[in-house]
Write an enzyme that holds these catalytic residues in place. Structure first.
Site, PDB file in Angstrom:
ATOM      1  N   ASP A 112      -5.275  29.614  63.416  1.00 20.27           N
ATOM      2  CA  ASP A 112      -5.940  30.342  62.324  1.00 20.27           C
ATOM      3  C   ASP A 112      -6.949  29.442  61.636  1.00 20.27           C
ATOM      4  OD1 ASP A 112      -3.897  32.213  62.702  1.00 20.27           O
ATOM      5  OD2 ASP A 112      -2.727  31.434  61.018  1.00 20.27           O
TER       6      ASP A 112
ATOM      7  N   HIS B 127      -1.016  29.373  61.152  1.00 16.94           N
ATOM      8  CA  HIS B 127      -0.871  28.968  62.559  1.00 16.94           C
ATOM      9  C   HIS B 127      -1.983  27.950  62.811  1.00 16.94           C
ATOM     10  CE1 HIS B 127       0.519  33.208  62.651  1.00 16.94           C
ATOM     11  NE2 HIS B 127       1.343  32.840  63.608  1.00 16.94           N
TER      12      HIS B 127
HETATM   13  C1  XUL Z   1       4.278  38.481  63.924  1.00 16.45           C
HETATM   14  C2  XUL Z   1       4.622  37.572  62.810  1.00 16.45           C
HETATM   15  C3  XUL Z   1       3.991  36.233  62.860  1.00 16.45           C
HETATM   16  C4  XUL Z   1       4.849  35.129  62.350  1.00 16.45           C
HETATM   17  C5  XUL Z   1       4.255  33.756  62.509  1.00 16.45           C
HETATM   18  O1  XUL Z   1       4.863  39.723  63.857  1.00 16.45           O
HETATM   19  O2  XUL Z   1       5.320  37.949  61.904  1.00 16.45           O
HETATM   20  O3  XUL Z   1       2.793  36.292  62.163  1.00 16.45           O
HETATM   21  O4  XUL Z   1       5.136  35.311  61.003  1.00 16.45           O
HETATM   22  O5  XUL Z   1       3.917  33.479  63.811  1.00 16.45           O
END
Ligand code: XUL
Ligand code: CO
Length: 436
Positions: A103, A100
Protein backbone atom coordinates in the site's frame (compact mmCIF):
# COMPACT_ATOMS: atom_id res chain seq x y z
CA UNK A 1 0.01 21.86 -0.49
CA UNK A 2 -2.58 20.64 1.95
CA UNK A 3 -4.67 17.65 0.84
CA UNK A 4 -7.67 18.67 2.95
CA UNK A 5 -7.36 22.49 3.05
CA UNK A 6 -10.95 23.11 4.07
CA UNK A 7 -10.85 20.76 7.09
CA UNK A 8 -9.47 21.70 10.48
CA UNK A 9 -8.88 19.40 13.45
CA UNK A 10 -12.05 17.45 14.30
CA UNK A 11 -13.14 18.16 17.85
CA UNK A 12 -15.70 16.85 20.31
CA UNK A 13 -18.85 18.97 20.42
CA UNK A 14 -21.21 16.62 22.29
CA UNK A 15 -24.45 14.79 21.43
CA UNK A 16 -26.40 17.95 20.63
CA UNK A 17 -24.03 19.06 17.86
CA UNK A 18 -25.28 18.90 14.29
CA UNK A 19 -21.85 19.60 12.85
CA UNK A 20 -20.96 16.58 10.66
CA UNK A 21 -17.28 17.43 11.07
CA UNK A 22 -17.35 17.06 14.86
CA UNK A 23 -17.57 14.14 17.28
CA UNK A 24 -20.80 13.76 19.20
CA UNK A 25 -19.66 10.82 21.35
CA UNK A 26 -15.94 10.27 20.89
CA UNK A 27 -14.32 12.49 23.47
CA UNK A 28 -10.76 11.17 23.63
CA UNK A 29 -9.98 12.31 27.19
CA UNK A 30 -13.28 11.22 28.71
CA UNK A 31 -12.86 8.48 31.31
CA UNK A 32 -14.95 5.33 31.07
CA UNK A 33 -14.34 2.52 33.57
CA UNK A 34 -11.12 4.20 34.66
CA UNK A 35 -9.58 4.61 31.20
CA UNK A 36 -9.74 7.36 28.56
CA UNK A 37 -11.71 6.70 25.40
CA UNK A 38 -8.49 7.15 23.48
CA UNK A 39 -6.92 4.22 25.38
CA UNK A 40 -10.01 2.03 25.14
CA UNK A 41 -10.15 2.16 21.36
CA UNK A 42 -6.68 2.92 20.04
CA UNK A 43 -8.39 3.84 16.76
CA UNK A 44 -6.46 3.13 13.61
CA UNK A 45 -6.87 4.25 9.98
CA UNK A 46 -6.03 1.75 7.26
CA UNK A 47 -3.79 2.79 4.42
CA UNK A 48 -5.20 0.36 1.85
CA UNK A 49 -8.84 1.43 1.70
CA UNK A 50 -8.45 5.04 2.74
CA UNK A 51 -5.41 5.94 0.64
CA UNK A 52 -5.28 3.26 -2.04
CA UNK A 53 -8.95 2.46 -2.55
CA UNK A 54 -10.09 3.62 -5.99
CA UNK A 55 -13.73 2.62 -5.81
CA UNK A 56 -13.26 0.09 -8.62
CA UNK A 57 -15.56 -2.93 -8.49
CA UNK A 58 -15.97 -5.95 -10.82
CA UNK A 59 -18.38 -3.89 -12.93
CA UNK A 60 -16.63 -0.57 -13.22
CA UNK A 61 -13.51 1.48 -12.82
CA UNK A 62 -12.47 3.69 -9.94
CA UNK A 63 -14.47 6.75 -8.97
CA UNK A 64 -12.50 8.29 -6.11
CA UNK A 65 -11.42 11.92 -6.43
CA UNK A 66 -8.01 12.22 -4.75
CA UNK A 67 -6.34 15.47 -5.82
CA UNK A 68 -3.07 14.65 -4.03
CA UNK A 69 -2.60 11.41 -5.99
CA UNK A 70 -1.41 11.51 -9.64
CA UNK A 71 -2.40 7.86 -10.10
CA UNK A 72 1.15 6.80 -10.97
CA UNK A 73 3.18 4.05 -9.34
CA UNK A 74 6.15 6.32 -8.66
CA UNK A 75 7.96 6.62 -5.35
CA UNK A 76 7.36 10.42 -5.48
CA UNK A 77 3.62 9.87 -5.67
CA UNK A 78 3.84 7.36 -2.82
CA UNK A 79 5.63 9.96 -0.72
CA UNK A 80 3.03 12.62 -1.53
CA UNK A 81 0.37 10.15 -0.44
CA UNK A 82 2.13 9.70 2.91
CA UNK A 83 1.85 13.46 3.53
CA UNK A 84 -1.87 13.41 2.65
CA UNK A 85 -2.43 10.35 4.84
CA UNK A 86 -0.80 11.89 7.90
CA UNK A 87 -2.64 15.18 7.36
CA UNK A 88 -5.89 13.18 7.33
CA UNK A 89 -5.09 11.01 10.36
CA UNK A 90 -3.85 14.02 12.35
CA UNK A 91 -6.93 16.13 11.58
CA UNK A 92 -9.17 13.17 12.43
CA UNK A 93 -7.34 12.59 15.71
CA UNK A 94 -6.79 8.84 15.34
CA UNK A 95 -3.66 7.75 17.21
CA UNK A 96 -2.72 4.82 14.90
CA UNK A 97 -2.58 3.58 11.33
CA UNK A 98 -1.96 0.22 9.64
CA UNK A 99 -0.56 -0.77 6.24
CA UNK A 100 0.42 -3.54 3.86
CA UNK A 101 3.92 -3.17 2.42
CA UNK A 102 2.47 -2.71 -1.06
CA UNK A 103 0.00 0.00 0.00
CA UNK A 104 2.72 2.40 1.00
CA UNK A 105 5.39 1.77 -1.64
CA UNK A 106 5.30 0.52 -5.24
CA UNK A 107 6.65 -2.85 -6.24
CA UNK A 108 9.77 -2.54 -8.43
CA UNK A 109 11.09 -4.68 -11.27
CA UNK A 110 13.17 -6.76 -8.84
CA UNK A 111 12.97 -7.65 -5.17
CA UNK A 112 15.97 -5.42 -4.52
CA UNK A 113 14.27 -2.44 -6.17
CA UNK A 114 11.02 -3.15 -4.32
CA UNK A 115 12.91 -3.16 -1.03
CA UNK A 116 14.62 0.12 -1.91
CA UNK A 117 11.24 1.70 -2.69
CA UNK A 118 9.91 0.53 0.65
CA UNK A 119 12.93 1.90 2.49
CA UNK A 120 12.51 5.31 0.81
CA UNK A 121 8.82 5.59 1.73
CA UNK A 122 9.36 4.15 5.24
CA UNK A 123 11.77 6.99 5.94
CA UNK A 124 8.99 9.49 5.19
CA UNK A 125 6.50 7.47 7.25
CA UNK A 126 8.96 7.65 10.12
CA UNK A 127 9.39 11.42 9.73
CA UNK A 128 5.62 11.91 9.67
CA UNK A 129 5.15 9.65 12.72
CA UNK A 130 7.69 11.75 14.59
CA UNK A 131 6.12 15.03 13.45
CA UNK A 132 2.57 14.03 14.45
CA UNK A 133 2.97 11.42 17.21
CA UNK A 134 0.79 9.03 15.20
CA UNK A 135 1.94 5.43 15.70
CA UNK A 136 1.86 2.23 13.68
CA UNK A 137 -0.72 -0.24 15.05
CA UNK A 138 0.38 -2.98 12.70
CA UNK A 139 2.19 -3.79 9.53
CA UNK A 140 1.49 -6.67 7.18
CA UNK A 141 2.71 -8.00 3.84
CA UNK A 142 0.41 -8.20 0.85
CA UNK A 143 0.79 -11.86 -0.13
CA UNK A 144 -2.26 -12.01 -2.36
CA UNK A 145 -2.26 -9.39 -5.16
CA UNK A 146 0.78 -10.30 -7.25
CA UNK A 147 0.23 -13.18 -9.75
CA UNK A 148 3.20 -15.01 -8.20
CA UNK A 149 0.79 -15.86 -5.34
CA UNK A 150 -1.91 -17.24 -7.62
CA UNK A 151 -1.85 -20.59 -5.77
CA UNK A 152 -1.20 -19.04 -2.37
CA UNK A 153 1.94 -17.76 -0.67
CA UNK A 154 3.12 -20.08 2.14
CA UNK A 155 0.56 -22.69 1.00
CA UNK A 156 1.45 -22.52 -2.67
CA UNK A 157 2.22 -25.71 -4.60
CA UNK A 158 5.28 -23.78 -5.82
CA UNK A 159 8.14 -23.69 -3.30
CA UNK A 160 9.49 -20.52 -4.98
CA UNK A 161 6.32 -18.67 -3.97
CA UNK A 162 6.99 -19.72 -0.35
CA UNK A 163 10.55 -18.44 -0.65
CA UNK A 164 9.43 -15.12 -2.14
CA UNK A 165 6.75 -14.66 0.53
CA UNK A 166 9.42 -15.31 3.17
CA UNK A 167 11.66 -12.62 1.72
CA UNK A 168 8.72 -10.24 1.64
CA UNK A 169 7.69 -10.88 5.25
CA UNK A 170 11.31 -10.60 6.38
CA UNK A 171 11.51 -7.12 4.92
CA UNK A 172 8.08 -6.14 6.19
CA UNK A 173 9.02 -7.24 9.72
CA UNK A 174 12.14 -5.10 9.54
CA UNK A 175 10.14 -2.05 8.41
CA UNK A 176 7.40 -2.67 10.99
CA UNK A 177 10.05 -2.84 13.69
CA UNK A 178 11.78 0.30 12.38
CA UNK A 179 8.46 2.17 12.57
CA UNK A 180 7.70 0.94 16.08
CA UNK A 181 4.75 -1.21 14.94
CA UNK A 182 2.94 -2.69 17.92
CA UNK A 183 1.64 -5.76 16.10
CA UNK A 184 2.23 -7.73 12.92
CA UNK A 185 -0.72 -9.30 11.06
CA UNK A 186 -1.09 -12.34 8.85
CA UNK A 187 -4.21 -12.43 6.74
CA UNK A 188 -4.05 -15.42 4.41
CA UNK A 189 -6.08 -14.16 1.49
CA UNK A 190 -4.95 -16.94 -0.82
CA UNK A 191 -3.93 -19.43 1.86
CA UNK A 192 -6.69 -21.90 1.12
CA UNK A 193 -8.05 -23.67 -1.92
CA UNK A 194 -10.51 -23.46 -4.78
CA UNK A 195 -10.94 -27.23 -5.01
CA UNK A 196 -9.64 -30.26 -3.16
CA UNK A 197 -8.83 -32.33 -6.28
CA UNK A 198 -5.59 -30.38 -6.69
CA UNK A 199 -4.88 -29.73 -3.01
CA UNK A 200 -2.71 -31.58 -0.48
CA UNK A 201 -4.25 -29.96 2.57
CA UNK A 202 -1.98 -31.52 5.17
CA UNK A 203 1.15 -30.44 3.32
CA UNK A 204 -0.17 -26.90 2.77
CA UNK A 205 -1.06 -26.49 6.45
CA UNK A 206 2.37 -27.73 7.50
CA UNK A 207 3.99 -25.25 5.14
CA UNK A 208 1.91 -22.40 6.55
CA UNK A 209 3.00 -23.38 10.06
CA UNK A 210 6.65 -23.50 8.97
CA UNK A 211 6.20 -20.00 7.54
CA UNK A 212 4.76 -18.64 10.81
CA UNK A 213 7.55 -20.25 12.83
CA UNK A 214 10.12 -18.68 10.50
CA UNK A 215 8.48 -15.28 11.13
CA UNK A 216 8.56 -15.84 14.91
CA UNK A 217 12.22 -16.86 14.71
CA UNK A 218 13.16 -13.86 12.60
CA UNK A 219 11.30 -11.47 14.90
CA UNK A 220 13.40 -12.83 17.75
CA UNK A 221 16.60 -12.41 15.73
CA UNK A 222 15.94 -8.75 14.97
CA UNK A 223 14.37 -7.90 18.33
CA UNK A 224 10.85 -7.22 17.04
CA UNK A 225 8.68 -7.56 20.15
CA UNK A 226 5.27 -6.67 18.65
CA UNK A 227 2.36 -9.08 18.94
CA UNK A 228 1.78 -11.49 16.04
CA UNK A 229 -1.84 -11.70 14.91
CA UNK A 230 -3.77 -13.98 12.57
CA UNK A 231 -6.88 -12.54 10.93
CA UNK A 232 -9.58 -15.16 10.33
CA UNK A 233 -11.73 -15.09 7.20
CA UNK A 234 -13.58 -18.09 5.79
CA UNK A 235 -13.56 -17.33 2.05
CA UNK A 236 -13.03 -14.65 -0.60
CA UNK A 237 -10.84 -14.68 -2.59
CA UNK A 238 -10.51 -18.46 -2.10
CA UNK A 239 -13.47 -20.81 -1.74
CA UNK A 240 -12.03 -21.91 1.60
CA UNK A 241 -9.40 -20.08 3.64
CA UNK A 242 -7.55 -22.15 6.20
CA UNK A 243 -7.87 -19.41 8.84
CA UNK A 244 -11.62 -19.64 8.49
CA UNK A 245 -12.82 -18.43 11.89
CA UNK A 246 -11.60 -17.91 15.44
CA UNK A 247 -12.11 -21.56 16.41
CA UNK A 248 -10.30 -22.87 13.32
CA UNK A 249 -7.40 -20.46 13.90
CA UNK A 250 -7.01 -21.41 17.53
CA UNK A 251 -7.09 -25.10 16.69
CA UNK A 252 -4.45 -24.51 14.04
CA UNK A 253 -2.25 -22.45 16.39
CA UNK A 254 -2.45 -25.22 19.02
CA UNK A 255 -1.84 -28.02 16.55
CA UNK A 256 1.32 -26.36 15.23
CA UNK A 257 2.67 -25.07 18.53
CA UNK A 258 2.11 -21.38 17.81
CA UNK A 259 -0.27 -20.42 20.63
CA UNK A 260 2.47 -18.67 22.61
CA UNK A 261 3.26 -16.34 19.73
CA UNK A 262 -0.06 -15.44 18.14
CA UNK A 263 -3.37 -13.85 18.97
CA UNK A 264 -6.26 -13.04 16.64
CA UNK A 265 -7.26 -9.93 14.74
CA UNK A 266 -11.03 -10.31 14.39
CA UNK A 267 -13.02 -8.54 11.69
CA UNK A 268 -16.78 -8.09 11.77
CA UNK A 269 -17.43 -8.71 8.08
CA UNK A 270 -15.28 -11.86 8.22
CA UNK A 271 -17.32 -13.12 11.17
CA UNK A 272 -20.49 -12.57 9.12
CA UNK A 273 -19.04 -14.51 6.18
CA UNK A 274 -18.19 -17.34 8.59
CA UNK A 275 -21.81 -17.45 9.77
CA UNK A 276 -20.99 -16.01 13.19
CA UNK A 277 -21.67 -12.77 14.98
CA UNK A 278 -18.71 -10.56 15.84
CA UNK A 279 -19.62 -11.06 19.50
CA UNK A 280 -19.25 -14.82 19.05
CA UNK A 281 -15.81 -14.45 17.50
CA UNK A 282 -14.67 -12.03 20.21
CA UNK A 283 -15.96 -14.23 23.02
CA UNK A 284 -14.47 -17.39 21.55
CA UNK A 285 -11.03 -15.87 21.05
CA UNK A 286 -10.98 -13.96 24.33
CA UNK A 287 -12.00 -16.88 26.53
CA UNK A 288 -8.90 -18.69 25.23
CA UNK A 289 -6.63 -15.72 25.81
CA UNK A 290 -6.30 -15.03 22.08
CA UNK A 291 -8.11 -11.70 21.62
CA UNK A 292 -5.56 -9.41 20.00
CA UNK A 293 -7.15 -6.65 17.94
CA UNK A 294 -10.19 -5.90 15.82
CA UNK A 295 -10.80 -4.79 12.26
CA UNK A 296 -13.88 -2.65 12.70
CA UNK A 297 -16.37 -2.70 9.84
CA UNK A 298 -19.62 -4.34 8.86
CA UNK A 299 -21.12 -6.20 5.92
CA UNK A 300 -24.51 -5.81 4.32
CA UNK A 301 -27.10 -8.47 5.08
CA UNK A 302 -28.40 -8.33 1.52
CA UNK A 303 -24.99 -8.69 -0.13
CA UNK A 304 -23.06 -11.88 0.41
CA UNK A 305 -19.53 -10.53 0.15
CA UNK A 306 -16.96 -8.58 2.10
CA UNK A 307 -18.34 -5.07 1.64
CA UNK A 308 -16.15 -3.58 4.41
CA UNK A 309 -18.58 -0.80 5.30
CA UNK A 310 -18.01 1.58 8.17
CA UNK A 311 -19.67 0.43 11.40
CA UNK A 312 -22.61 2.62 12.46
CA UNK A 313 -24.89 0.14 14.22
CA UNK A 314 -25.04 0.71 17.98
CA UNK A 315 -26.08 -2.87 18.71
CA UNK A 316 -22.92 -4.06 16.99
CA UNK A 317 -20.60 -1.61 18.75
CA UNK A 318 -22.27 -2.27 22.11
CA UNK A 319 -21.77 -6.03 21.68
CA UNK A 320 -18.14 -5.50 20.71
CA UNK A 321 -17.43 -3.21 23.64
CA UNK A 322 -19.24 -5.41 26.17
CA UNK A 323 -16.98 -8.30 25.26
CA UNK A 324 -13.84 -6.18 25.03
CA UNK A 325 -14.50 -4.61 28.46
CA UNK A 326 -15.23 -8.03 29.94
CA UNK A 327 -11.78 -9.24 28.92
CA UNK A 328 -9.85 -6.15 29.94
CA UNK A 329 -9.32 -4.31 26.63
CA UNK A 330 -7.40 -4.69 23.39
CA UNK A 331 -3.93 -3.20 23.90
CA UNK A 332 -1.50 -3.62 22.21
CA UNK A 333 -4.25 -4.17 19.64
CA UNK A 334 -6.80 -1.55 18.73
CA UNK A 335 -9.93 -0.71 16.78
CA UNK A 336 -8.70 -0.62 13.20
CA UNK A 337 -11.12 0.67 10.56
CA UNK A 338 -10.67 -1.93 7.86
CA UNK A 339 -13.53 -0.18 6.11
CA UNK A 340 -13.98 1.67 2.85
CA UNK A 341 -16.25 4.44 1.71
CA UNK A 342 -18.76 3.39 -0.94
CA UNK A 343 -17.92 3.82 -4.60
CA UNK A 344 -20.57 6.52 -4.73
CA UNK A 345 -18.94 8.45 -1.84
CA UNK A 346 -16.06 9.65 -3.93
CA UNK A 347 -15.20 13.04 -2.45
CA UNK A 348 -12.25 13.41 -0.04
CA UNK A 349 -14.56 14.80 2.66
CA UNK A 350 -16.44 11.48 2.71
CA UNK A 351 -13.34 9.94 4.31
CA UNK A 352 -13.89 12.25 7.28
CA UNK A 353 -17.63 11.59 7.52
CA UNK A 354 -16.99 7.85 7.42
CA UNK A 355 -14.33 7.76 10.13
CA UNK A 356 -16.10 10.24 12.40
CA UNK A 357 -19.27 8.14 12.13
CA UNK A 358 -17.37 4.96 12.95
CA UNK A 359 -15.54 6.47 15.91
CA UNK A 360 -18.75 7.95 17.28
CA UNK A 361 -20.57 4.63 16.88
CA UNK A 362 -17.86 2.89 18.90
CA UNK A 363 -17.78 5.65 21.53
CA UNK A 364 -21.51 5.34 21.98
CA UNK A 365 -21.21 1.54 22.12
CA UNK A 366 -18.60 1.90 24.86
CA UNK A 367 -20.85 4.14 26.94
CA UNK A 368 -23.83 1.82 26.50
CA UNK A 369 -21.70 -1.22 27.38
CA UNK A 370 -20.34 0.51 30.49
CA UNK A 371 -23.90 1.43 31.55
CA UNK A 372 -25.06 -2.18 31.09
CA UNK A 373 -22.13 -3.37 33.19
CA UNK A 374 -22.73 -0.77 35.91
CA UNK A 375 -26.42 -1.73 36.09
CA UNK A 376 -25.48 -5.38 36.59
CA UNK A 377 -28.87 -6.94 35.82
CA UNK A 378 -27.66 -8.84 32.75
CA UNK A 379 -24.64 -10.32 34.49
CA UNK A 380 -26.73 -11.23 37.55
CA UNK A 381 -29.19 -13.09 35.35
CA UNK A 382 -26.34 -14.89 33.63
CA UNK A 383 -24.82 -15.91 36.94
CA UNK A 384 -28.20 -17.04 38.21
CA UNK A 385 -28.71 -19.21 35.15
CA UNK A 386 -25.72 -21.35 36.13
CA UNK A 387 -26.40 -21.40 39.87
CA UNK A 388 -26.88 -25.20 39.86
CA UNK A 389 -23.12 -25.50 39.23
CA UNK A 390 -22.11 -23.49 42.29
CA UNK A 391 -23.03 -26.03 44.96
CA UNK A 392 -24.13 -29.66 45.30
CA UNK A 393 -23.83 -31.98 42.34
CA UNK A 394 -22.76 -29.15 39.96
CA UNK A 395 -19.80 -28.23 42.15
CA UNK A 396 -18.87 -31.91 42.43
CA UNK A 397 -18.80 -32.26 38.61
CA UNK A 398 -16.86 -29.04 38.05
CA UNK A 399 -14.26 -29.89 40.67
CA UNK A 400 -13.75 -33.35 39.15
CA UNK A 401 -14.99 -35.24 42.21
CA UNK A 402 -17.94 -36.84 40.37
CA UNK A 403 -17.70 -39.80 38.01
CA UNK A 404 -20.28 -41.71 35.95
CA UNK A 405 -20.94 -44.10 38.82
CA UNK A 406 -21.57 -41.40 41.41
CA UNK A 407 -23.75 -39.50 38.95
CA UNK A 408 -25.83 -42.58 38.29
CA UNK A 409 -26.27 -43.09 42.03
CA UNK A 410 -27.33 -39.46 42.35
CA UNK A 411 -29.96 -39.80 39.59
CA UNK A 412 -31.34 -43.09 40.86
CA UNK A 413 -31.99 -41.43 44.20
CA UNK A 414 -33.29 -38.16 42.77
CA UNK A 415 -35.82 -39.43 40.20
CA UNK A 416 -36.92 -37.54 37.04
CA UNK A 417 -35.74 -33.96 36.56
CA UNK A 418 -37.81 -31.20 34.97
CA UNK A 419 -36.72 -28.17 32.90
CA UNK A 420 -36.54 -25.64 35.70
CA UNK A 421 -35.61 -22.32 34.12
CA UNK A 422 -36.77 -20.21 31.21
CA UNK A 423 -34.07 -18.95 28.83
CA UNK A 424 -35.66 -15.47 29.00
CA UNK A 425 -34.27 -14.38 25.65
CA UNK A 426 -37.04 -11.85 24.97
CA UNK A 427 -36.67 -10.30 28.42
CA UNK A 428 -32.88 -10.07 28.02
CA UNK A 429 -33.18 -8.41 24.61
CA UNK A 430 -35.68 -6.00 26.09
CA UNK A 431 -33.31 -5.16 28.97
CA UNK A 432 -30.50 -4.42 26.48
CA UNK A 433 -32.87 -2.07 24.65
CA UNK A 434 -33.26 0.00 27.82
CA UNK A 435 -29.65 1.12 27.35
CA UNK A 436 -29.41 1.52 23.58
C1 XUL B 1 -9.22 -8.62 3.72
C2 XUL B 1 -8.71 -7.99 4.95
C3 XUL B 1 -7.30 -7.51 4.88
C4 XUL B 1 -6.54 -7.66 6.15
C5 XUL B 1 -5.09 -7.29 6.05
O1 XUL B 1 -10.53 -9.04 3.79
O2 XUL B 1 -9.42 -7.82 5.91
O3 XUL B 1 -7.31 -6.19 4.46
O4 XUL B 1 -7.11 -6.88 7.16
O5 XUL B 1 -4.43 -7.99 5.07
CO1 CO C 1 -9.13 -6.92 7.78
Amino acid sequence: MAAFPEISKISYEGPESKNPLAFRWYNEDEMVEGKTMKDHFRFSVVYWHTFRGTGADPFGMGTMVRPWDDGSDSVENAIGRVRAAFEFIEKLGAPYYAFHDRDVAPEGATLAETNRNLDAVAQVLKDEQERTGIQLLWGTANLFSNPRYVHGASTSCNADAFAFASAQVKKCLEITKELGGQNYVFWGGREGYQNLWNTDMRRELEHMARFMHLAVDYAKQIGFTGQFLIEPKPKEPTKHQYDSDAAACINYLRAYDLMDHFKLNLETNHATLAGHTMMHELEYAAMQGALGSIDANRGDLLLGWDTDQFPTNHYLTTECMLTILKYGGLAPGGVNFDAKVRRESFEPIDLFYAHIGGMDAFARGLKIAAAIRADGQLSEMLEQRYASWDTGIGAEIESGRADFKSLETYCLAKGEIMPNQSGRQELLEHIVNRFI
